[in-house]
Scaffold this active site. Structure first.
Site, PDB file in Angstrom:
ATOM      1  N   THR A   1     -33.384 -23.342  55.605  1.00 31.38           N
ATOM      2  CA  THR A   1     -33.297 -24.641  54.921  1.00 31.38           C
ATOM      3  C   THR A   1     -33.401 -25.859  55.864  1.00 31.38           C
ATOM      4  OG1 THR A   1     -30.891 -24.522  55.019  1.00 31.38           O
ATOM      5  CG2 THR A   1     -31.932 -23.753  52.988  1.00 31.38           C
TER       6      THR A   1
ATOM      7  N   THR B   1     -37.364 -25.096  45.380  1.00 30.35           N
ATOM      8  CA  THR B   1     -37.106 -26.497  45.711  1.00 30.35           C
ATOM      9  C   THR B   1     -38.114 -27.485  45.112  1.00 30.35           C
ATOM     10  OG1 THR B   1     -37.057 -28.037  47.601  1.00 30.35           O
ATOM     11  CG2 THR B   1     -38.412 -26.093  47.858  1.00 30.35           C
TER      12      THR B   1
ATOM     13  N   TYR C   1     -41.453 -26.383  55.199  1.00 31.56           N
ATOM     14  CA  TYR C   1     -40.375 -25.838  54.366  1.00 31.56           C
ATOM     15  C   TYR C   1     -40.841 -25.661  52.920  1.00 31.56           C
ATOM     16  CZ  TYR C   1     -36.145 -25.957  51.449  1.00 31.56           C
ATOM     17  OH  TYR C   1     -35.202 -25.697  50.487  1.00 31.56           O
TER      18      TYR C   1
HETATM   19  N1  LIG Z   1     -29.723 -27.871  49.992  1.00 32.80           N
HETATM   20  C1  LIG Z   1     -30.591 -28.449  49.175  1.00 32.80           C
HETATM   21  O1  LIG Z   1     -30.582 -29.671  48.986  1.00 32.80           O
HETATM   22  C2  LIG Z   1     -31.582 -27.610  48.414  1.00 32.80           C
HETATM   23  C3  LIG Z   1     -32.543 -28.280  47.633  1.00 32.80           C
HETATM   24  C4  LIG Z   1     -33.463 -27.520  46.900  1.00 32.80           C
HETATM   25  C5  LIG Z   1     -33.410 -26.136  46.952  1.00 32.80           C
HETATM   26  N2  LIG Z   1     -32.494 -25.517  47.739  1.00 32.80           N
HETATM   27  C6  LIG Z   1     -32.507 -24.059  47.778  1.00 32.80           C
HETATM   28  O2  LIG Z   1     -31.245 -23.582  47.359  1.00 32.80           O
HETATM   29  C7  LIG Z   1     -30.961 -22.340  48.005  1.00 32.80           C
HETATM   30  C8  LIG Z   1     -29.604 -22.393  48.660  1.00 32.80           C
HETATM   31  O3  LIG Z   1     -29.630 -23.365  49.699  1.00 32.80           O
HETATM   32  P1  LIG Z   1     -28.299 -23.970  50.329  1.00 32.80           P
HETATM   33  O4  LIG Z   1     -28.292 -25.407  50.050  1.00 32.80           O
HETATM   34  O5  LIG Z   1     -27.115 -23.141  49.944  1.00 32.80           O
HETATM   35  O6  LIG Z   1     -28.638 -23.771  51.878  1.00 32.80           O
HETATM   36  P2  LIG Z   1     -27.690 -23.353  53.087  1.00 32.80           P
HETATM   37  O7  LIG Z   1     -26.343 -23.924  52.925  1.00 32.80           O
HETATM   38  O8  LIG Z   1     -28.490 -23.657  54.320  1.00 32.80           O
HETATM   39  O9  LIG Z   1     -27.573 -21.784  52.912  1.00 32.80           O
HETATM   40  C9  LIG Z   1     -28.594 -20.906  53.221  1.00 32.80           C
HETATM   41  C10 LIG Z   1     -27.947 -19.636  53.727  1.00 32.80           C
HETATM   42  O10 LIG Z   1     -28.987 -18.709  53.991  1.00 32.80           O
HETATM   43  C11 LIG Z   1     -28.655 -18.052  55.191  1.00 32.80           C
HETATM   44  N3  LIG Z   1     -29.852 -17.511  55.826  1.00 32.80           N
HETATM   45  C12 LIG Z   1     -30.849 -18.159  56.459  1.00 32.80           C
HETATM   46  N4  LIG Z   1     -31.759 -17.282  56.914  1.00 32.80           N
HETATM   47  C13 LIG Z   1     -31.315 -16.047  56.544  1.00 32.80           C
HETATM   48  C14 LIG Z   1     -31.795 -14.736  56.737  1.00 32.80           C
HETATM   49  N5  LIG Z   1     -32.933 -14.490  57.389  1.00 32.80           N
HETATM   50  N6  LIG Z   1     -31.075 -13.705  56.234  1.00 32.80           N
HETATM   51  C15 LIG Z   1     -29.918 -13.939  55.581  1.00 32.80           C
HETATM   52  N7  LIG Z   1     -29.391 -15.151  55.394  1.00 32.80           N
HETATM   53  C16 LIG Z   1     -30.096 -16.199  55.864  1.00 32.80           C
HETATM   54  C17 LIG Z   1     -27.981 -19.090  56.049  1.00 32.80           C
HETATM   55  O11 LIG Z   1     -27.203 -18.445  56.993  1.00 32.80           O
HETATM   56  P3  LIG Z   1     -27.141 -18.970  58.522  1.00 32.80           P
HETATM   57  O12 LIG Z   1     -26.597 -20.339  58.426  1.00 32.80           O
HETATM   58  O13 LIG Z   1     -26.251 -17.969  59.173  1.00 32.80           O
HETATM   59  O14 LIG Z   1     -28.564 -18.933  59.012  1.00 32.80           O
HETATM   60  C18 LIG Z   1     -27.152 -19.832  55.017  1.00 32.80           C
HETATM   61  O15 LIG Z   1     -25.875 -19.239  54.879  1.00 32.80           O
HETATM   62  C19 LIG Z   1     -32.136 -22.099  48.967  1.00 32.80           C
HETATM   63  O16 LIG Z   1     -33.090 -21.276  48.334  1.00 32.80           O
HETATM   64  C20 LIG Z   1     -32.723 -23.479  49.159  1.00 32.80           C
HETATM   65  O17 LIG Z   1     -34.094 -23.417  49.514  1.00 32.80           O
HETATM   66  C21 LIG Z   1     -31.567 -26.226  48.455  1.00 32.80           C
END
Ligand SMILES: NC(=O)c1ccc[n+]([C@@H]2O[C@H](COP(=O)([O-])OP(=O)(O)OC[C@H]3O[C@@H](n4cnc5c(N)ncnc54)[C@H](OP(=O)(O)O)[C@@H]3O)[C@@H](O)[C@H]2O)c1
Length: 298
Positions: A62, A101, A125
């Site tokens: 992310t 996203t 991304y």
């Molecule tokens: N945040 C936003 O504003 C936003 C907006 C639109 C869509 N989304 C989508 O919503 C979903 C959740 O995002 P979030 O906001 O919860 O993001 P986040 O807080 O960054 O969480 C993502 C998690 O995925 C883990 N991760 C990354 N690479 C990995 C891998 N290879 N294997 C296993 N775990 C892995 C990370 O762990 P580590 O930290 O240990 O790497 C982290 O715990 C994602 O699909 C994201 O694209 C988010």
């Protein structure tokens, strides 16, 4: 029989909320050790061991700006691994819920984006997330893809948390005022996920946009959040109020990755499927800040 629900990325901001929200919907499996989704053998071992009926994938690369320099890592986690999850789910008869996203769009739109609108990611991304959508769609697994944007919640890092922290540390702030979207609480995403897990036949598989109704800018959102938090016990430590949050143009805050200027999502499709209206973004924000105030005042 109780459903087994495997949550990938359970330590992220959304994953942590999902673990709690789905607790009553079945047996939640959230491996304590980080299960690397780019390790296909490890994924397969987990799916074989836990025999989930549902795989909820909240794991993702992310880091939007870093992705510009780490294309391979972004595509491995957001693209290839999502295809692998789909293929394994199909083989093991599991259903998949996955998140994507608003950054799949080019941001030139003038009305809320629908699921069938043309995509045009502006950065690595967004392109990697779009690749994951396609791979999951082509995997043949029964799946639901929930596209969202501007996510905030109690766990992990997000823009809202940063703004509230900066309000304690700084006397003035500059925030971009020409990008439009809708702040989405993890609780809303988790509620929709729960509804799908509990009644999969009521919501046909496919691509859905999930976000609150309405739209704002990062600047107006920051002002509103700081205003709401500043009124209560949390505001005691603030060095600034909404008036000290200055509006700037994106051009004055250059970032490595280009962001869509307009990424409001139409939620008509998910509303029709669930038979409920999405709440509006400001009401959700008020509810969230009220919770923080209650916790701070305890
Ligand atoms: N945040 C936003 O504003 C936003 C907006 C639109 C869509 N989304 C989508 O919503 C979903 C959740 O995002 P979030 O906001 O919860 O993001 P986040 O807080 O960054 O969480 C993502 C998690 O995925 C883990 N991760 C990354 N690479 C990995 C891998 N290879 N294997 C296993 N775990 C892995 C990370 O762990 P580590 O930290 O240990 O790497 C982290 O715990 C994602 O699909 C994201 O694209 C988010």
């Amino acid at each position: 029989m109780e459903k087994h629900i495997l949550i990938l990325g359970s330590r992220g901001q959304l994953g942590a909320q999902l673990v709690r929200a789905l607790a009553m919907s079945g047996r939640v499996i959230a491996p304590a050790e980080r299960l690397d989704i780019t390790d296909r053998a490890a994924l397969e071992a987990a799916i074989t061991a836990y025999r989930p009926q549902w795989i909820v994938n909240a794991a993702a690369y992310t880091a939007v700006d870093r992705a510009e320099d780490e294309r391979d890592q972004a595509f491995a986690a957001n693209g290839t691994a999502v295809g692998d999850i789909g293929a394994l789910a199909k083989r093991h008869g599991a259903r998949v819920i996955h998140f994507s996203t608003d950054y799949v769009f080019d941001g030139q739109g003038t009305r809320p984006y629908r699921e069938d609108d043309a995509t045009g990611p502006q950065g690595v991304y967004g392109a990697s997330k779009l690749d994951g959508e396609r791979r999951l769609q082509e995997s043949g697994a029964e799946h639901w893809i929930l596209r969202t944007g501007w996510v905030y919640g109690l766990y992990g890092n997000n823009f809202l948390r940063t703004m509230l922290k900066l309000a304690r540390e700084r006397e003035a702030l500059k925030v971009v005022a020409d990008q439009h979207g809708a702040p989405t609480p993890t609780t809303l995403l988790a509620d929709v996920t729960r509804r799908i897990v509990e009644q999969p036949d009521a919501v046909a598989g496919g691509l859905y946009h999930v976000a609150p109704r309405g739209e704002t800018t990062w600047h107006a959102y920051a002002q509103r959040a700081i205003g709401l938090a500043g009124e209560g016990v949390m505001g005691k430590n603030f060095k600034l109020g909404p008036a000290q949050v200055e509006a700037i143009a994106s051009t004055a805050y250059p970032t490595k990755a280009k962001r869509p200027m307009y990424s409001v999502l139409s939620t008509a499709k998910i509303e029709a499927a669930l038979g409920v209206e999405m709440p509006d973004w400001d009401g959700e924000l008020q509810r969230f800040v009220a919770q923080l105030q209650a916790a701070a005042g305890f």
